[in-house]
Design a protein around this motif. Structure first.
Motif, PDB file in Angstrom:
ATOM      1  N   TYR A  75       0.888  -1.143   0.024  1.00  0.00           N
ATOM      2  CA  TYR A  75       0.036  -0.092  -0.049  1.00  0.00           C
ATOM      3  C   TYR A  75       0.731   1.496   0.094  1.00  0.00           C
ATOM      4  O   TYR A  75       0.745   2.463  -0.707  1.00  0.00           O
ATOM      5  CB  TYR A  75      -0.798  -0.020   1.264  1.00  0.00           C
ATOM      6  CG  TYR A  75      -1.940   1.308   1.151  1.00  0.00           C
ATOM      7  CD1 TYR A  75      -3.109   0.957   0.594  1.00  0.00           C
ATOM      8  CD2 TYR A  75      -1.256   2.330   1.788  1.00  0.00           C
ATOM      9  CE1 TYR A  75      -4.112   2.126   0.714  1.00  0.00           C
ATOM     10  CE2 TYR A  75      -2.332   3.416   1.893  1.00  0.00           C
ATOM     11  CZ  TYR A  75      -3.652   3.434   1.441  1.00  0.00           C
ATOM     12  OH  TYR A  75      -4.628   4.447   1.409  1.00  0.00           O
ATOM     13  N   LEU A  76       2.047   1.162   0.753  1.00  0.00           N
ATOM     14  CA  LEU A  76       2.789   2.369   0.943  1.00  0.00           C
ATOM     15  C   LEU A  76       3.422   2.548  -0.484  1.00  0.00           C
ATOM     16  O   LEU A  76       3.649   3.727  -1.023  1.00  0.00           O
ATOM     17  CB  LEU A  76       3.952   2.191   1.878  1.00  0.00           C
ATOM     18  CG  LEU A  76       3.370   2.122   3.416  1.00  0.00           C
ATOM     19  CD1 LEU A  76       4.602   1.683   4.451  1.00  0.00           C
ATOM     20  CD2 LEU A  76       2.705   3.528   3.756  1.00  0.00           C
ATOM     21  N   LYS A  77       4.032   1.390  -1.066  1.00  0.00           N
ATOM     22  CA  LYS A  77       4.760   1.401  -2.302  1.00  0.00           C
ATOM     23  C   LYS A  77       3.774   2.062  -3.637  1.00  0.00           C
ATOM     24  O   LYS A  77       4.145   2.846  -4.368  1.00  0.00           O
ATOM     25  CB  LYS A  77       5.347   0.128  -2.685  1.00  0.00           C
ATOM     26  CG  LYS A  77       6.051   0.246  -4.022  1.00  0.00           C
ATOM     27  CD  LYS A  77       6.920  -1.106  -4.137  1.00  0.00           C
ATOM     28  CE  LYS A  77       7.851  -1.143  -5.268  1.00  0.00           C
ATOM     29  NZ  LYS A  77       8.860  -0.207  -5.124  1.00  0.00           N
ATOM     30  N   SER A  78       2.404   1.391  -3.523  1.00  0.00           N
ATOM     31  CA  SER A  78       1.674   1.902  -4.729  1.00  0.00           C
ATOM     32  C   SER A  78       1.297   3.218  -4.593  1.00  0.00           C
ATOM     33  O   SER A  78       0.875   3.923  -5.487  1.00  0.00           O
ATOM     34  CB  SER A  78       0.536   0.923  -4.685  1.00  0.00           C
ATOM     35  OG  SER A  78      -0.211   1.100  -3.600  1.00  0.00           O
ATOM     36  N   ASN A  79       1.294   3.775  -3.367  1.00  0.00           N
ATOM     37  CA  ASN A  79       0.823   5.215  -2.950  1.00  0.00           C
ATOM     38  C   ASN A  79       2.038   6.118  -3.232  1.00  0.00           C
ATOM     39  O   ASN A  79       1.948   7.280  -3.101  1.00  0.00           O
ATOM     40  CB  ASN A  79      -0.061   5.290  -1.788  1.00  0.00           C
ATOM     41  CG  ASN A  79      -1.501   4.746  -1.828  1.00  0.00           C
ATOM     42  OD1 ASN A  79      -2.083   5.713  -2.390  1.00  0.00           O
ATOM     43  ND2 ASN A  79      -1.679   3.702  -1.733  1.00  0.00           N
ATOM     44  N   LYS A  80       3.218   5.495  -3.502  1.00  0.00           N
ATOM     45  CA  LYS A  80       4.617   6.182  -3.474  1.00  0.00           C
ATOM     46  C   LYS A  80       4.832   6.921  -2.285  1.00  0.00           C
ATOM     47  O   LYS A  80       5.406   8.205  -2.382  1.00  0.00           O
ATOM     48  CB  LYS A  80       4.523   7.110  -4.713  1.00  0.00           C
ATOM     49  CG  LYS A  80       4.543   6.401  -6.094  1.00  0.00           C
ATOM     50  CD  LYS A  80       4.403   7.274  -7.120  1.00  0.00           C
ATOM     51  CE  LYS A  80       4.444   6.416  -8.463  1.00  0.00           C
ATOM     52  NZ  LYS A  80       4.420   7.223  -9.809  1.00  0.00           N
ATOM     53  N   VAL A  81       4.700   6.501  -1.001  1.00  0.00           N
ATOM     54  CA  VAL A  81       4.842   7.157   0.133  1.00  0.00           C
ATOM     55  C   VAL A  81       5.808   6.520   1.132  1.00  0.00           C
ATOM     56  O   VAL A  81       6.174   6.878   2.187  1.00  0.00           O
ATOM     57  CB  VAL A  81       3.434   7.680   1.079  1.00  0.00           C
ATOM     58  CG1 VAL A  81       2.643   8.494   0.096  1.00  0.00           C
ATOM     59  CG2 VAL A  81       2.775   6.166   1.196  1.00  0.00           C
ATOM     60  N   GLU A  82       6.195   5.228   0.685  1.00  0.00           N
ATOM     61  CA  GLU A  82       7.129   4.607   1.633  1.00  0.00           C
ATOM     62  C   GLU A  82       8.267   5.369   2.061  1.00  0.00           C
ATOM     63  O   GLU A  82       8.936   5.079   3.084  1.00  0.00           O
ATOM     64  CB  GLU A  82       7.664   3.245   1.125  1.00  0.00           C
ATOM     65  CG  GLU A  82       8.661   3.507  -0.026  1.00  0.00           C
ATOM     66  CD  GLU A  82       7.837   3.555  -1.545  1.00  0.00           C
ATOM     67  OE1 GLU A  82       8.498   2.864  -2.537  1.00  0.00           O
ATOM     68  OE2 GLU A  82       6.589   4.164  -1.508  1.00  0.00           O
ATOM     69  N   ASP A  83       8.713   6.462   1.402  1.00  0.00           N
ATOM     70  CA  ASP A  83       9.900   7.252   1.653  1.00  0.00           C
ATOM     71  C   ASP A  83       9.471   8.670   2.528  1.00  0.00           C
ATOM     72  O   ASP A  83      10.313   9.450   2.532  1.00  0.00           O
ATOM     73  CB  ASP A  83      10.893   7.568   0.620  1.00  0.00           C
ATOM     74  CG  ASP A  83      11.367   6.228   0.200  1.00  0.00           C
ATOM     75  OD1 ASP A  83      11.901   5.259   0.935  1.00  0.00           O
ATOM     76  OD2 ASP A  83      11.766   6.086  -1.092  1.00  0.00           O
ATOM     77  N   LYS A  84       8.151   8.615   2.729  1.00  0.00           N
ATOM     78  CA  LYS A  84       7.631  10.061   3.200  1.00  0.00           C
ATOM     79  C   LYS A  84       7.037   9.932   4.612  1.00  0.00           C
ATOM     80  O   LYS A  84       6.380  11.015   4.887  1.00  0.00           O
ATOM     81  CB  LYS A  84       6.339  10.390   2.321  1.00  0.00           C
ATOM     82  CG  LYS A  84       7.140  10.857   0.834  1.00  0.00           C
ATOM     83  CD  LYS A  84       5.705  11.456  -0.038  1.00  0.00           C
ATOM     84  CE  LYS A  84       6.655  11.701  -1.581  1.00  0.00           C
ATOM     85  NZ  LYS A  84       5.493  12.206  -2.276  1.00  0.00           N
ATOM     86  N   LEU A  85       7.215   8.901   5.001  1.00  0.00           N
ATOM     87  CA  LEU A  85       6.726   8.595   6.531  1.00  0.00           C
ATOM     88  C   LEU A  85       7.296   9.519   7.310  1.00  0.00           C
ATOM     89  O   LEU A  85       8.986   9.443   7.495  1.00  0.00           O
ATOM     90  CB  LEU A  85       6.792   7.154   7.068  1.00  0.00           C
ATOM     91  CG  LEU A  85       6.152   6.268   6.144  1.00  0.00           C
ATOM     92  CD1 LEU A  85       6.138   4.815   6.506  1.00  0.00           C
ATOM     93  CD2 LEU A  85       4.614   6.633   6.001  1.00  0.00           C
ATOM     94  N   ARG A  86       6.997  10.225   8.411  1.00  0.00           N
ATOM     95  CA  ARG A  86       7.828  11.402   9.064  1.00  0.00           C
ATOM     96  C   ARG A  86       8.049  10.762  10.531  1.00  0.00           C
ATOM     97  O   ARG A  86       7.245  10.061  11.032  1.00  0.00           O
ATOM     98  CB  ARG A  86       6.957  12.797   9.184  1.00  0.00           C
ATOM     99  CG  ARG A  86       6.345  13.075   8.051  1.00  0.00           C
ATOM    100  CD  ARG A  86       5.547  14.388   8.057  1.00  0.00           C
ATOM    101  NE  ARG A  86       6.289  15.006   8.827  1.00  0.00           N
ATOM    102  CZ  ARG A  86       5.379  16.355   8.964  1.00  0.00           C
ATOM    103  NH1 ARG A  86       4.378  16.743   8.409  1.00  0.00           N
ATOM    104  NH2 ARG A  86       6.201  17.508   9.633  1.00  0.00           N
TER     105      ARG A  86
END
Length: 325
Positions: free
Chosen positions: A62-73
């Motif tokens: 889910y993180l990868k498909s939404n391109k946010v795996e590197d955006k978790l703060r």
């Protein structure tokens, strides 16, 4: 073809319901911290360990498909097993920095809450009391009738555990507590007490102060409703304690003569305001008191396991004599 079908079935089984909560009935809140240097794989594994998610593979995809795996703060988050994957990810993308929590026990008064906030460095006493006197609560219909004095929010800062970012504005903290009261208020049963909304909260605060067990809350509420109907004095010890300037947990015989508008042995009707902040069970009891003819109660000081209720003064006196009051 068979291999392909099996592969598809395996993928479907992984994703079926995977965005749903790990446990929709478990609303327990917990603080989840994301530290500097943690990657999505480590964060996902810890979410699984904490029971917040139940499918690591789906969560990572889910993180990868939404391109946010590197955006978790980096930050602290209040999460729950009842949250969906989408809700959890939304929180992880909006770090709020260092968090703290505070717990308001049921029955706490405004004075108690002020002391707690000062002790935990959440706000100063001056800030607290200034907000009590000036906070705009016009959007809360259930607060109509509140006096314009230091008691005006008594009864409505709902007792619960709250998670806040450090340095949260005091106004936002008050809003959280009042909104929590509003949430509970909107789930309460039909008001069968015969009282106004404000007077029902006053009754609930008396029940909160007097009851020791949930099973007796509705009966205690009935005693006060019955006494009101007969124009009897409420004779509630907790109201005297609330009106005294010093903090006391027990009354002396002389205290029953203490002159205060909260002395319900000397002044008729309910006290002018709530005498604390009631929890949900006391509010329910005030909304729907038990149907009884009881007019008196006292604590069973021998067995120390319940209040004993009476329908007449003679019956009440007999109980007092038997229990050594």
């Amino acid at each position: 073809l068979l291999v392909l079908v099996l592969a598809i079935a395996a993928v479907v089984s992984i994703f079926a319901g995977s965005g749903a909560p790990a446990d929709k009935d478990n609303t327990e809140k917990m603080v989840f911290q994301v530290s500097a240097g943690e990657n999505a794989t480590r964060i996902t594994a810890r979410l699984k360990e904490a029971g917040i998610i139940d499918n690591e593979l789906f969560f990572k995809l889910y993180l990868k498909s939404n391109k946010v795996e590197d955006k978790l703060r980096v930050g602290n988050y209040v999460l729950s097993p009842s949250m969906t994957t989408e809700e959890i990810v939304y929180e992880l993308l909006n770090g709020v920095g260092e968090m703290t929590q505070f717990t308001i026990p049921e029955g706490y008064t405004l004075r108690d809450i002020a002391d707690l906030f000062v002790a935990q460095e959440i706000m100063t006493a001056d800030t607290f009391w200034n907000l009590v006197r000036t906070y705009n609560f016009s959007k809360y219909e259930f607060m109509q009738g509140c006096p314009n004095n230091d008691h005006r929010l008594e009864g409505f800062l709902f007792p619960d555990t709250y998670f806040i970012a450090k340095h949260t504005a005091p106004e936002k903290i008050f809003a959280m507590m009042l909104d929590r009261f509003a949430t509970v208020w909107n789930t309460l049963p039909e008001n069968k007490s015969g009282l106004s909304n404000y007077d029902t909260v006053i009754l609930a605060s008396m029940v909160e102060a007097e009851a020791k067990f949930d099973s007796e809350r509705e009966t205690i509420a009935s005693v006060y409703v019955n006494r009101l109907a007969k124009k009897m004095y409420m004779q509630c010890d907790a109201t005297i304690l609330y009106g005294m300037p010093e903090r006391k947990t027990r009354l002396l015989l002389s205290d029953y003569e203490y002159e205060s508008i909260y002395n319900t042995y000397k002044h008729g009707g309910l006290p002018p305001t709530p005498i604390g902040n009631p929890g949900e069970q006391s509010l329910i009891a005030a909304f729907q008191p038990e149907d009884t003819d009881d007019l008196y109660y006292l604590w069973d000081r021998i067995d120390n396991d319940c209040h004993i209720f009476s329908k007449s003064l003679r019956e009440h006196t007999n109980h007092r004599n038997r229990l050594g009051y």
